[in-house]
Structure formats: structure tokens, C-alpha cells
Scaffold this motif. Structure first.
Motif, PDB file in Angstrom:
ATOM      1  N   MET A 196       0.534  -0.975  -0.111  1.00  0.00           N
ATOM      2  CA  MET A 196       0.079   0.526  -0.104  1.00  0.00           C
ATOM      3  C   MET A 196       0.632   1.356   0.010  1.00  0.00           C
ATOM      4  O   MET A 196       1.279   1.707   1.101  1.00  0.00           O
ATOM      5  CB  MET A 196      -1.068  -0.148   1.799  1.00  0.00           C
ATOM      6  CG  MET A 196      -1.786   1.431   1.434  1.00  0.00           C
ATOM      7  SD  MET A 196      -2.458   1.378   2.620  1.00  0.00           S
ATOM      8  CE  MET A 196      -4.095  -0.103   3.119  1.00  0.00           C
ATOM      9  N   THR A 197       0.286   2.602  -0.536  1.00  0.00           N
ATOM     10  CA  THR A 197       1.580   3.623  -0.863  1.00  0.00           C
ATOM     11  C   THR A 197       0.556   4.639  -0.245  1.00  0.00           C
ATOM     12  O   THR A 197      -0.851   4.470  -0.457  1.00  0.00           O
ATOM     13  CB  THR A 197       1.318   3.633  -2.406  1.00  0.00           C
ATOM     14  OG1 THR A 197       1.820   2.927  -2.824  1.00  0.00           O
ATOM     15  CG2 THR A 197       2.588   5.059  -2.222  1.00  0.00           C
ATOM     16  N   ILE A 198       0.676   5.362   0.690  1.00  0.00           N
ATOM     17  CA  ILE A 198       0.054   6.380   1.649  1.00  0.00           C
ATOM     18  C   ILE A 198       0.888   7.572   1.048  1.00  0.00           C
ATOM     19  O   ILE A 198       2.222   7.439   1.192  1.00  0.00           O
ATOM     20  CB  ILE A 198      -0.184   6.090   2.834  1.00  0.00           C
ATOM     21  CG1 ILE A 198      -0.502   4.732   3.549  1.00  0.00           C
ATOM     22  CG2 ILE A 198      -0.741   7.236   3.744  1.00  0.00           C
ATOM     23  CD1 ILE A 198      -0.737   4.370   4.344  1.00  0.00           C
ATOM     24  N   VAL A 199       0.237   8.857   0.434  1.00  0.00           N
ATOM     25  CA  VAL A 199       0.652   9.992   0.386  1.00  0.00           C
ATOM     26  C   VAL A 199       0.540  11.346   1.721  1.00  0.00           C
ATOM     27  O   VAL A 199      -0.953  10.488   1.249  1.00  0.00           O
ATOM     28  CB  VAL A 199       1.226  10.049  -0.795  1.00  0.00           C
ATOM     29  CG1 VAL A 199       1.488  11.808  -1.442  1.00  0.00           C
ATOM     30  CG2 VAL A 199       1.983   9.398  -2.112  1.00  0.00           C
ATOM     31  N   MET A 244      -4.450   7.335  -0.138  1.00  0.00           N
ATOM     32  CA  MET A 244      -3.906   5.802  -0.425  1.00  0.00           C
ATOM     33  C   MET A 244      -4.226   5.314  -1.344  1.00  0.00           C
ATOM     34  O   MET A 244      -5.094   5.513  -1.544  1.00  0.00           O
ATOM     35  CB  MET A 244      -4.919   4.611   0.438  1.00  0.00           C
ATOM     36  CG  MET A 244      -4.446   5.971   2.294  1.00  0.00           C
ATOM     37  SD  MET A 244      -5.195   4.668   3.653  1.00  0.00           S
ATOM     38  CE  MET A 244      -6.908   5.583   3.183  1.00  0.00           C
ATOM     39  N   ASP A 245      -3.295   4.113  -1.784  1.00  0.00           N
ATOM     40  CA  ASP A 245      -3.301   3.341  -3.433  1.00  0.00           C
ATOM     41  C   ASP A 245      -2.810   1.929  -2.414  1.00  0.00           C
ATOM     42  O   ASP A 245      -2.450   1.632  -2.418  1.00  0.00           O
ATOM     43  CB  ASP A 245      -2.580   3.554  -4.412  1.00  0.00           C
ATOM     44  CG  ASP A 245      -3.447   5.319  -4.678  1.00  0.00           C
ATOM     45  OD1 ASP A 245      -4.445   5.221  -5.227  1.00  0.00           O
ATOM     46  OD2 ASP A 245      -3.006   6.292  -4.706  1.00  0.00           O
ATOM     47  N   THR A 246      -3.801   0.745  -3.254  1.00  0.00           N
ATOM     48  CA  THR A 246      -3.610  -0.616  -3.288  1.00  0.00           C
ATOM     49  C   THR A 246      -4.159  -1.532  -4.377  1.00  0.00           C
ATOM     50  O   THR A 246      -4.963  -0.471  -5.029  1.00  0.00           O
ATOM     51  CB  THR A 246      -3.130  -0.583  -2.058  1.00  0.00           C
ATOM     52  OG1 THR A 246      -3.213  -2.088  -1.102  1.00  0.00           O
ATOM     53  CG2 THR A 246      -4.816  -0.835  -1.694  1.00  0.00           C
ATOM     54  N   HIS A 247      -3.364  -2.345  -4.193  1.00  0.00           N
ATOM     55  CA  HIS A 247      -4.103  -3.207  -5.196  1.00  0.00           C
ATOM     56  C   HIS A 247      -5.133  -4.772  -5.219  1.00  0.00           C
ATOM     57  O   HIS A 247      -5.224  -5.503  -5.742  1.00  0.00           O
ATOM     58  CB  HIS A 247      -2.963  -3.608  -6.670  1.00  0.00           C
ATOM     59  CG  HIS A 247      -2.775  -2.281  -7.614  1.00  0.00           C
ATOM     60  ND1 HIS A 247      -3.137  -2.253  -8.515  1.00  0.00           N
ATOM     61  CD2 HIS A 247      -1.372  -2.004  -7.460  1.00  0.00           C
ATOM     62  CE1 HIS A 247      -2.622  -1.464  -8.842  1.00  0.00           C
ATOM     63  NE2 HIS A 247      -1.620  -1.153  -8.674  1.00  0.00           N
ATOM     64  N   HIS A 271      -8.092   3.313  -4.138  1.00  0.00           N
ATOM     65  CA  HIS A 271      -7.679   3.988  -3.831  1.00  0.00           C
ATOM     66  C   HIS A 271      -8.898   5.185  -2.945  1.00  0.00           C
ATOM     67  O   HIS A 271     -10.096   5.057  -3.253  1.00  0.00           O
ATOM     68  CB  HIS A 271      -8.063   4.863  -5.146  1.00  0.00           C
ATOM     69  CG  HIS A 271      -7.388   6.309  -5.195  1.00  0.00           C
ATOM     70  ND1 HIS A 271      -6.399   7.129  -5.341  1.00  0.00           N
ATOM     71  CD2 HIS A 271      -8.450   7.190  -5.268  1.00  0.00           C
ATOM     72  CE1 HIS A 271      -6.425   7.777  -5.048  1.00  0.00           C
ATOM     73  NE2 HIS A 271      -7.227   8.163  -5.643  1.00  0.00           N
ATOM     74  N   ASP A 316      -8.788   9.150  -1.312  1.00  0.00           N
ATOM     75  CA  ASP A 316      -8.401  10.390  -1.615  1.00  0.00           C
ATOM     76  C   ASP A 316      -9.072  11.567  -0.043  1.00  0.00           C
ATOM     77  O   ASP A 316     -10.087  11.658  -0.592  1.00  0.00           O
ATOM     78  CB  ASP A 316      -8.307  10.997  -2.936  1.00  0.00           C
ATOM     79  CG  ASP A 316      -7.583  12.533  -3.021  1.00  0.00           C
ATOM     80  OD1 ASP A 316      -7.326  12.605  -2.158  1.00  0.00           O
ATOM     81  OD2 ASP A 316      -7.042  13.040  -3.661  1.00  0.00           O
ATOM     82  N   ARG A 354       1.785   2.542  11.675  1.00  0.00           N
ATOM     83  CA  ARG A 354       2.295   2.910  10.214  1.00  0.00           C
ATOM     84  C   ARG A 354       2.699   4.671  11.004  1.00  0.00           C
ATOM     85  O   ARG A 354       1.965   5.181  11.532  1.00  0.00           O
ATOM     86  CB  ARG A 354       1.988   2.958   9.413  1.00  0.00           C
ATOM     87  CG  ARG A 354       1.513   1.630   8.715  1.00  0.00           C
ATOM     88  CD  ARG A 354       1.020   2.382   7.518  1.00  0.00           C
ATOM     89  NE  ARG A 354       0.611   0.988   6.102  1.00  0.00           N
ATOM     90  CZ  ARG A 354       1.075   0.564   5.247  1.00  0.00           C
ATOM     91  NH1 ARG A 354       2.193   1.397   4.944  1.00  0.00           N
ATOM     92  NH2 ARG A 354       1.027  -0.475   5.025  1.00  0.00           N
ATOM     93  N   LEU A 401       4.416   7.918   9.990  1.00  0.00           N
ATOM     94  CA  LEU A 401       4.788   8.733   8.911  1.00  0.00           C
ATOM     95  C   LEU A 401       5.535   9.988  10.494  1.00  0.00           C
ATOM     96  O   LEU A 401       4.806  10.701  10.662  1.00  0.00           O
ATOM     97  CB  LEU A 401       3.631   9.531   8.037  1.00  0.00           C
ATOM     98  CG  LEU A 401       3.280   8.029   7.521  1.00  0.00           C
ATOM     99  CD1 LEU A 401       1.987   8.166   8.394  1.00  0.00           C
ATOM    100  CD2 LEU A 401       2.991   8.006   5.625  1.00  0.00           C
TER     101      LEU A 401
END
Length: 99
Positions: free
Chosen positions: A1-4, A19-22, A58, A60, A91, A93
């Protein structure tokens, strides 16, 4: 997972969280319950709101911290955002401000 995370300049300390994930449906994650913020190693502060439409893989939205004074947030040298049980037990950040 990507978190920006991108900090916003709203009157209330807030962040845009993408947040993005597959592999995970992200609609079940409520960052108002799963998140918390700490400035300069102080006490953890819970979010006041998580505004993000459903998006499946996804998400946002905006994570707000109304209990924090904007001037105190802007003066902090270290910002830590913890997300608990968001596709991982924890997590953290972290941002260090140098000037």
C-alpha cells in the motif's frame, strides 16, 4: 500500500491523505479512528474528521485535527502521524522541519 500525505494550509491543521493499493479494499478504513498526531514528542492528538469518499483501492481525503492550534502546529519541529491497523499494525509517518 502506498500512502502519501500532504499538509494543507487550512485554518485547522489538516492533511490530504491519498492511499492506493491493489490488494485491499480501503473503504473500511476510518482514519478518524485509526489516526493520531504528535508534535515534538508531545501527547498524541486524535483527528476531528476524516472526509474521504469511498474509492475501493484508492482513497483520497482530508484528515483534520481541530484540537490543535494552527500556530502550535506551524511552530512544531517534528510531526508524527500514526495510522493503526491500516493494512499494517502501525505506520508512523514522520516529518522533520529544519527551518
Amino acid at each position: 500500500m502506498t500512502i502519501v500525505v500532504s499538509w494543507l494550509t487550512d485554518a485547522i491543521p489538516s492533511a490530504r491523505v491519498v492511499m492506493d493499493t491493489h490488494s485491499v479494499d480501503l473503504d473500511g478504513f476510518d482514519l478518524a479512528r485509526a489516526g493520531r498526531l504528535r508534535l515534538d514528542g508531545g501527547a498524541w492528538v486524535a483527528p476531528s474528521a476524516w472526509d474521504a469518499p469511498a474509492g475501493g483501492h484508492h482513497r483520497d481525503g482530508t484528515l483534520a485535527f481541530a484540537a490543535l492550534d494552527r500556530k502550535v502546529f506551524d511552530a512544531a519541529r517534528t510531526i508524527e502521524l500514526e495510522l493503526v491497523d491500516v493494512a499494517a499494525p502501525s505506520r508512523i509517518l514522520r516529518w522533520e522541519r529544519t527551518s
